[in-house]
Design a protein around this motif. Structure first.
Motif, mmCIF file in Angstrom:
data_model
loop_
_atom_site.group_PDB
_atom_site.id
_atom_site.type_symbol
_atom_site.label_atom_id
_atom_site.label_comp_id
_atom_site.label_asym_id
_atom_site.label_seq_id
_atom_site.Cartn_x
_atom_site.Cartn_y
_atom_site.Cartn_z
ATOM 1 N N PHE A 16 -4.248 -32.412 -31.938
ATOM 2 C CA PHE A 16 -3.429 -33.386 -32.656
ATOM 3 C C PHE A 16 -3.490 -33.132 -34.166
ATOM 4 O O PHE A 16 -2.473 -33.150 -34.857
ATOM 5 N N GLU A 70 2.404 -39.960 -30.241
ATOM 6 C CA GLU A 70 1.112 -40.134 -29.565
ATOM 7 C C GLU A 70 0.459 -41.459 -29.932
ATOM 8 O O GLU A 70 -0.769 -41.576 -29.914
ATOM 9 N N ARG A 73 -2.142 -43.109 -27.347
ATOM 10 C CA ARG A 73 -3.391 -42.352 -27.185
ATOM 11 C C ARG A 73 -4.249 -42.471 -28.449
ATOM 12 O O ARG A 73 -5.465 -42.630 -28.364
#
Length: 149
Positions: A16, A70, A73
């Protein structure tokens, strides 16, 4: 100790972070080039300013887009890290023992000139008597532009 993350979470955070960095770098280069070309095509006089704007705004938009993809998450990991972290003992102690007035006094101490004339506050100086300009006053007062006689 430090919060424990699974190997899967660590791999996700590593990937990420790389994705955010790469996306922001590409967006910066493309934004700067696009805005420079547009400013040049429209004959704007401040091309550098538009280039800077493109190099700043485009990575922010790209960062927001990657974070939004994202979001769930990242929020789950943030909660996990917050709950795994031990409470800060200094923060808990400082909030219970310091009143609001004491906290404001620490944040905003009185001005030095207000303390200088206060009889109950001791001087924080070096203990030396107050002096004039370095080396004392010149013989002709403070006017140093006149030629000495």
């Amino acid at each position: 100790g430090p919060p424990q993350l699974s190997l899967e979470d660590k791999a996700f955070l590593d990937e990420f972070g790389r994705r955010i960095s790469t996306t922001a770098l590409v967006a910066m280069a493309c934004g700067a080039g696009t805005f420079y070309g547009l400013a040049r095509h429209l004959a704007f006089r401040r091309r550098g300013l538009w280039t800077f704007f493109g190099a700043t705004a485009c990575p922010l938009v790209a960062w927001y887009a990657v974070i939004n993809q994202e979001r769930e998450r990242v929020m789950d990991l943030a909660k996990k890290l917050q709950f795994d972290a031990p409470p800060d003992a200094r923060f808990a102690q400082s909030t219970s023992s310091v009143s609001g007035d004491e906290a404001l006094a620490k944040l905003f101490p009185p001005a030095p000139l207000a303390l200088a004339n206060s009889p109950q506050v001791p001087s924080r100086g070096l203990g030396l008597p107050p002096m004039g300009p370095p080396g004392g006053a010149p013989p002709n007062g403070f006017n140093t532009w006149t030629w000495p006689k």
